[in-house]
Design a protein around this motif. Structure first.
Motif, short mmCIF file in Angstrom:
data_model
loop_
_atom_site.label_atom_id
_atom_site.label_comp_id
_atom_site.label_asym_id
_atom_site.label_seq_id
_atom_site.Cartn_x
_atom_site.Cartn_y
_atom_site.Cartn_z
N THR A 26 -11.35 10.50 -1.07
CA THR A 26 -10.72 10.70 0.24
C THR A 26 -9.48 11.59 0.15
OG1 THR A 26 -11.53 8.54 0.96
CG2 THR A 26 -9.75 9.51 2.25
N VAL A 27 -8.73 11.47 -0.97
CA VAL A 27 -7.50 12.25 -1.11
C VAL A 27 -7.73 13.59 -1.81
CG1 VAL A 27 -6.05 10.20 -1.07
CG2 VAL A 27 -6.83 11.10 -3.28
N GLY A 28 -9.00 13.96 -2.00
CA GLY A 28 -9.30 15.30 -2.50
C GLY A 28 -9.63 15.42 -3.97
N ILE A 29 -9.73 14.29 -4.67
CA ILE A 29 -10.15 14.29 -6.07
C ILE A 29 -11.65 14.08 -6.12
CG2 ILE A 29 -9.87 13.15 -8.31
CD1 ILE A 29 -7.08 12.25 -7.33
N ASN A 30 -12.34 14.73 -7.07
CA ASN A 30 -13.80 14.63 -7.16
C ASN A 30 -14.22 13.76 -8.35
OD1 ASN A 30 -14.21 16.47 -4.96
ND2 ASN A 30 -13.80 18.16 -6.37
N LEU A 66 0.83 -1.20 0.00
CA LEU A 66 0.00 0.00 0.00
C LEU A 66 0.86 1.25 0.00
CD1 LEU A 66 -2.78 1.30 0.15
CD2 LEU A 66 -2.71 1.06 2.64
N ALA A 67 1.94 1.22 0.81
CA ALA A 67 2.84 2.37 0.88
C ALA A 67 3.47 2.64 -0.48
CB ALA A 67 3.93 2.12 1.93
N LYS A 68 3.84 1.56 -1.18
CA LYS A 68 4.45 1.71 -2.51
C LYS A 68 3.46 2.31 -3.50
CE LYS A 68 6.71 -0.90 -6.21
NZ LYS A 68 7.09 -2.24 -6.71
N ILE A 69 2.23 1.81 -3.45
CA ILE A 69 1.18 2.31 -4.34
C ILE A 69 0.93 3.80 -4.10
CG2 ILE A 69 -1.29 2.19 -4.91
CD1 ILE A 69 -1.09 -0.85 -4.32
N LEU A 70 0.82 4.17 -2.82
CA LEU A 70 0.54 5.57 -2.48
C LEU A 70 1.70 6.48 -2.88
CD1 LEU A 70 -1.20 5.18 0.99
CD2 LEU A 70 -2.25 5.82 -1.18
N SER A 71 2.95 5.99 -2.69
CA SER A 71 4.11 6.82 -3.06
C SER A 71 4.15 7.04 -4.57
CB SER A 71 5.40 6.16 -2.57
OG SER A 71 5.64 4.93 -3.25
N GLU A 72 3.77 6.00 -5.34
CA GLU A 72 3.74 6.14 -6.79
C GLU A 72 2.58 7.02 -7.25
OE1 GLU A 72 3.52 2.13 -8.15
OE2 GLU A 72 5.68 1.74 -7.92
N ALA A 73 1.50 6.98 -6.47
CA ALA A 73 0.32 7.77 -6.84
C ALA A 73 0.41 9.22 -6.40
CB ALA A 73 -0.93 7.12 -6.24
N LEU A 74 1.32 9.53 -5.48
CA LEU A 74 1.41 10.87 -4.89
C LEU A 74 1.48 11.99 -5.93
CD1 LEU A 74 1.52 12.58 -2.36
CD2 LEU A 74 4.01 12.24 -2.29
N PRO A 75 2.32 11.89 -6.97
CA PRO A 75 2.36 12.98 -7.96
C PRO A 75 1.01 13.22 -8.63
CG PRO A 75 4.24 11.50 -8.23
CD PRO A 75 3.31 10.83 -7.27
N TYR A 76 0.26 12.12 -8.87
CA TYR A 76 -1.04 12.25 -9.52
C TYR A 76 -2.08 12.82 -8.55
CZ TYR A 76 1.24 9.27 -12.95
OH TYR A 76 2.11 8.76 -13.87
N GLN A 78 -1.40 14.89 -6.14
CA GLN A 78 -1.10 16.32 -6.05
C GLN A 78 -1.58 17.07 -7.29
OE1 GLN A 78 3.12 15.80 -5.42
NE2 GLN A 78 2.97 16.23 -3.22
N LYS A 79 -1.43 16.43 -8.46
CA LYS A 79 -1.83 17.07 -9.71
C LYS A 79 -3.33 17.24 -9.83
CE LYS A 79 -1.40 16.56 -14.75
NZ LYS A 79 -0.83 15.75 -15.85
N PHE A 80 -4.09 16.23 -9.40
CA PHE A 80 -5.53 16.24 -9.61
C PHE A 80 -6.34 16.58 -8.36
CE2 PHE A 80 -3.97 13.34 -12.98
CZ PHE A 80 -4.44 14.04 -14.08
#
Length: 208
Positions: free
Chosen positions: A77-81, A31-41, A43-45
């Motif tokens: 949950t992470v702020g994307i709609n 999960l940590a790996k997935i979230l770290s890879e997803a972090l740039p996206y 932040q972008k969206f």
């Protein structure tokens, strides 16, 4: 002091605990790996409205259906709609076959007769839309169904190609209503049925 040697049953119990800890640890690492890879996206969206077209095999396999709903709730949950627009072609086909209502396609578009409309509405509004909402709610999200004549979210005009029957094109959507639900932290789930003042038509000709 002495060291108590666990009996066989206790050993099995401890072994199960260790296995669960290892499994949980691996899951946490994954999960940590997935979230770290997803972090740039993320932040972008973050704060953006994202329309998701949902259909195909992802709607028919339970594992994929549940994972889709989970991922959508995570996005919220992470702020994307997320805004879901679903199809349902295979499910409609099965229901029509069950009722022995013959149908055909023209250039990939399902020819829709008046007799088929109630069946299509039942599958899209009643079955699929409700199922998506229930799955989203089960993951802690707040799904909002945008379907049915009462809500009248999509307005449509009937296709000029009369050979297609009750197929139509989108003329407008209720954007104010959509933004209201997004602002209230809801996840809109849009059924692809448009409405005129007299009848309803499918604005998504391929309904899949």
């Amino acid at each position: 002091p002495h060291h108590a040697i666990p009996d066989a049953q206790e050993s099995r119990g401890l072994g199960d605990v260790y296995k669960r800890q290892i499994k949980d640890s691996k899951s946490a690492e994954s999960l940590a790996k997935i979230l770290s890879e997803a972090l740039p996206y993320i932040q972008k969206f973050s704060g953006k409205n994202i329309v998701i077209k949902y259909g195909g095999s992802a709607m028919q396999e339970n594992f994929l259906r549940k994972n889709f709903a989970r991922d959508v709730v995570l996005m919220k949950t992470v702020g994307i709609n997320p805004v879901i627009v679903h199809g349902g072609g295979p499910q409609i086909g099965k229901e029509l076959d069950k009722l022995k209502l013959e149908f055909s396609f023209k250039n990939g578009i399902r020819v829709t007769t008046p007799e088929m409309i109630k069946v299509i509405q039942k599958v899209l509004d009643g079955d699929i839309n409700r199922d998506i909402k229930n799955l989203i709610d089960s993951w802690g999200g707040q799904g909002k169904s945008l379907s049915g004549k009462k809500i009248n979210f999509i307005k449509a005009t009937k296709s000029k190609n009369k050979s297609l029957g009750e197929v139509g094109k989108i003329s407008s959507i209720d954007k104010a209503e959509l933004m209201k639900f997004l602002s209230a932290d809801k996840i809109p789930i849009i059924s692809p049925i448009g409405w005129t003042c007299l009848l309803y038509t499918s604005p998504s000709p391929r309904d899949s």
